[in-house]
Design an enzyme around this catalytic site. Structure first.
Site, PDB file in Angstrom:
ATOM      1  CE  LYS A   1     -12.421  -0.199  -9.524  1.00 41.86           C
ATOM      2  NZ  LYS A   1     -11.421  -1.061  -8.864  1.00 41.86           N
TER       3      LYS A   1
ATOM      4  CG  ASP B   1      -2.169   0.853   1.068  1.00 41.57           C
ATOM      5  OD1 ASP B   1      -2.040   2.077   0.885  1.00 41.57           O
ATOM      6  OD2 ASP B   1      -3.267   0.295   1.113  1.00 41.57           O
TER       7      ASP B   1
ATOM      8  CE1 TYR C   1     -13.653   3.270  -8.830  1.00 38.18           C
ATOM      9  CE2 TYR C   1     -16.008   2.875  -9.102  1.00 38.18           C
ATOM     10  CZ  TYR C   1     -14.794   2.569  -8.515  1.00 38.18           C
ATOM     11  OH  TYR C   1     -14.723   1.536  -7.611  1.00 38.18           O
TER      12      TYR C   1
ATOM     13  CB  SER D   1     -16.707  -1.338  -9.263  1.00 39.87           C
ATOM     14  OG  SER D   1     -17.789  -0.503  -8.895  1.00 39.87           O
TER      15      SER D   1
ATOM     16  CG  ASP E   1       2.549   4.949  -6.457  1.00 40.75           C
ATOM     17  OD1 ASP E   1       1.491   4.476  -6.932  1.00 40.75           O
ATOM     18  OD2 ASP E   1       2.929   6.118  -6.646  1.00 40.75           O
ATOM     19  CB  VAL E   2      -0.382  -0.106  -7.836  1.00 45.70           C
ATOM     20  CG1 VAL E   2      -0.409  -1.029  -6.628  1.00 45.70           C
ATOM     21  CG2 VAL E   2      -1.551   0.861  -7.842  1.00 45.70           C
TER      22      VAL E   2
ATOM     23  CB  THR F   1     -22.317   1.893  -2.513  1.00 43.29           C
ATOM     24  OG1 THR F   1     -22.666   2.328  -3.829  1.00 43.29           O
ATOM     25  CG2 THR F   1     -21.638   3.035  -1.767  1.00 43.29           C
TER      26      THR F   1
HETATM   27  P1  NAD Z   1     -10.031   2.720   0.569  1.00 43.91           P
HETATM   28  O1  NAD Z   1      -9.735   4.116   0.106  1.00 43.91           O
HETATM   29  O2  NAD Z   1     -10.600   2.498   1.931  1.00 43.91           O
HETATM   30  O3  NAD Z   1      -8.753   1.810   0.392  1.00 43.91           O
HETATM   31  C1  NAD Z   1      -7.978   1.869  -0.782  1.00 43.91           C
HETATM   32  C2  NAD Z   1      -6.521   1.586  -0.430  1.00 43.91           C
HETATM   33  O4  NAD Z   1      -5.770   1.620  -1.656  1.00 43.91           O
HETATM   34  C3  NAD Z   1      -5.919   2.637   0.507  1.00 43.91           C
HETATM   35  O5  NAD Z   1      -5.255   2.005   1.583  1.00 43.91           O
HETATM   36  C4  NAD Z   1      -4.946   3.391  -0.390  1.00 43.91           C
HETATM   37  O6  NAD Z   1      -3.792   3.889   0.302  1.00 43.91           O
HETATM   38  C5  NAD Z   1      -4.568   2.313  -1.400  1.00 43.91           C
HETATM   39  N1  NAD Z   1      -4.049   2.905  -2.639  1.00 43.91           N
HETATM   40  C6  NAD Z   1      -4.594   3.927  -3.361  1.00 43.91           C
HETATM   41  N2  NAD Z   1      -3.792   4.247  -4.382  1.00 43.91           N
HETATM   42  C7  NAD Z   1      -2.709   3.408  -4.302  1.00 43.91           C
HETATM   43  C8  NAD Z   1      -1.521   3.268  -5.071  1.00 43.91           C
HETATM   44  N3  NAD Z   1      -1.262   4.077  -6.109  1.00 43.91           N
HETATM   45  N4  NAD Z   1      -0.638   2.308  -4.710  1.00 43.91           N
HETATM   46  C9  NAD Z   1      -0.872   1.508  -3.638  1.00 43.91           C
HETATM   47  N5  NAD Z   1      -1.971   1.619  -2.865  1.00 43.91           N
HETATM   48  C10 NAD Z   1      -2.874   2.562  -3.190  1.00 43.91           C
HETATM   49  O7  NAD Z   1     -11.043   2.159  -0.559  1.00 43.91           O
HETATM   50  P2  NAD Z   1     -11.989   0.862  -0.636  1.00 43.91           P
HETATM   51  O8  NAD Z   1     -13.398   1.366  -0.652  1.00 43.91           O
HETATM   52  O9  NAD Z   1     -11.584  -0.191   0.320  1.00 43.91           O
HETATM   53  O10 NAD Z   1     -11.668   0.413  -2.140  1.00 43.91           O
HETATM   54  C11 NAD Z   1     -10.829  -0.674  -2.449  1.00 43.91           C
HETATM   55  C12 NAD Z   1     -11.171  -1.160  -3.848  1.00 43.91           C
HETATM   56  O11 NAD Z   1     -12.542  -1.477  -3.908  1.00 43.91           O
HETATM   57  C13 NAD Z   1     -10.906  -0.138  -4.966  1.00 43.91           C
HETATM   58  O12 NAD Z   1     -10.341  -0.798  -6.093  1.00 43.91           O
HETATM   59  C14 NAD Z   1     -12.311   0.365  -5.302  1.00 43.91           C
HETATM   60  O13 NAD Z   1     -12.393   0.813  -6.628  1.00 43.91           O
HETATM   61  C15 NAD Z   1     -13.121  -0.883  -5.060  1.00 43.91           C
HETATM   62  N6  NAD Z   1     -14.532  -0.667  -4.821  1.00 43.91           N
HETATM   63  C16 NAD Z   1     -14.953   0.069  -3.753  1.00 43.91           C
HETATM   64  C17 NAD Z   1     -16.323   0.265  -3.557  1.00 43.91           C
HETATM   65  C18 NAD Z   1     -16.853   1.072  -2.414  1.00 43.91           C
HETATM   66  O14 NAD Z   1     -18.041   1.429  -2.457  1.00 43.91           O
HETATM   67  N7  NAD Z   1     -16.072   1.347  -1.374  1.00 43.91           N
HETATM   68  C19 NAD Z   1     -17.251  -0.311  -4.445  1.00 43.91           C
HETATM   69  C20 NAD Z   1     -16.774  -1.060  -5.518  1.00 43.91           C
HETATM   70  C21 NAD Z   1     -15.419  -1.234  -5.698  1.00 43.91           C
END
Ligand code: NAD
Length: 262
Positions: A160, A37, A156, A143, A64-65, A188
């Site tokens: 996805k 992360d 977004y 997503s 950093d991805v 969500t």
């Molecule tokens: P979050 O923001 O709580 O966690 C995301 C994590 O990714 C964070 O710890 C952040 O530091 C890390 N991150 C961001 N950019 C990065 C990078 N460049 N390199 C390494 N790490 C990085 O978000 P979440 O809601 O847990 O989302 C996680 C995944 O789930 C995402 O891919 C998001 O698109 C997907 N998602 C979320 C939801 C939602 O409603 N929360 C719904 C569908 C899909």
């Protein structure tokens, strides 16, 4: 005996939300888990069950991805620490709001770079290790936005949608190497990410009520519910499952309800 005993997993974006819940659950089920992360693991997150009991400590690596050198270095360090790799969870992602008119090119490049190319970079670095595993699995966090048109999510959703197609293509490319590739499609989910969106809304309570109402179940998905789906797809129990998208969305993608009471 736990179902993931002896398996080694990497979860990107595992310091928060869905990624952290997934890292904890994989660990509770017996896997040795490393988190990659941008931000360090919260020390409070070190005990996977949150209470200092069942799970093993998570191993945190900064990465950093969107930076190939960073991904390669962290993945090499993490796999050396784990002694190999069986499960890769490509979960790191960022959001973007707006219609197709709203986001500048730089933001399009940035979100696609993190959400799509991020998975490409980690997978590319992980494949040599996964090929050596007897239970290799990749799970991508996709997503609901890949399969349903949501307002104000053009960029977004495009990212996805690409993740969904990438998942299918990767599944085809690597099935004969014994590497399964699937994705989860959360609706969500109640994570820090959505918390930030709600905080930024003019009326957070009304915004939360609207998001709840959009889900046929009338509530947001939990990070733990998404983690359970990821853990299934990653486990040997899903040994014949590849090239699938598992919706964890409270019915949002598939159901067409009549208004309540009618
Ligand atoms: P979050 O923001 O709580 O966690 C995301 C994590 O990714 C964070 O710890 C952040 O530091 C890390 N991150 C961001 N950019 C990065 C990078 N460049 N390199 C390494 N790490 C990085 O978000 P979440 O809601 O847990 O989302 C996680 C995944 O789930 C995402 O891919 C998001 O698109 C997907 N998602 C979320 C939801 C939602 O409603 N929360 C719904 C569908 C899909």
């Amino acid at each position: 005996m736990n179902e993931l005993d002896g398996l080694r997993a990497i979860v990107t974006g595992g310091a928060s939300g869905i990624g952290l819940a997934t890292a904890r659950l994989l660990s509770e089920r017996g896997a040795e888990v490393a988190v990659l992360d941008l931000t360090a693991l919260d020390p409070a997150g070190l005990e996977p069950d949150g209470a200092g009991g069942a799970g093993k400590p998570l191993h945190g690596f900064l990465a950093d991805v969107s930076d190939d050198a960073s991904v390669r270095a962290a993945l090499a360090e993490a796999t050396a620490h784990l002694g190999g790799l069986d499960i890769l969870v490509n979960n790191a992602g960022i959001g973007a709001a707006g219609t197709v008119e709203d986001n500048p090119d730089e933001q399009w490049h940035r979100v696609l770079d993190v959400n799509v190319l991020g998975m490409v970079r980690t997978t590319r670095a992980a494949l040599p290790h996964l090929r050596a595993s007897a239970h290799a699995a990749i799970v991508n966090t996709c997503s609901i936005a890949a399969t349903a048109g949501l307002p104000q999510r053009a960029l977004y959703s495009a990212s996805k949608g690409a993740v969904l197609s990438l998942t299918l293509a990767m599944a085809a490319d690597h099935v004969r190497e014994g590497i399964r590739v699937n994705c989860v499609n959360p609706g969500t989910a109640d994570t820090p990410w959505v918390g930030r969106l709600l905080d930024a809304a003019d009326d957070p309570e009304a915004e939360r009520a609207a998001l709840n109402a959009r889900q046929p179940m009338g509530r947001l998905v939990t990070a733990e519910e998404v983690a359970a789906a990821v853990a299934y797809l990653a486990s040997p129990a899903a040994g014949s499952v590849t090239g699938t998208a598992l919706a964890v969305d409270g019915g949002m993608a598939g159901l067409r309800l009549r208004p309540a009471g009618s």
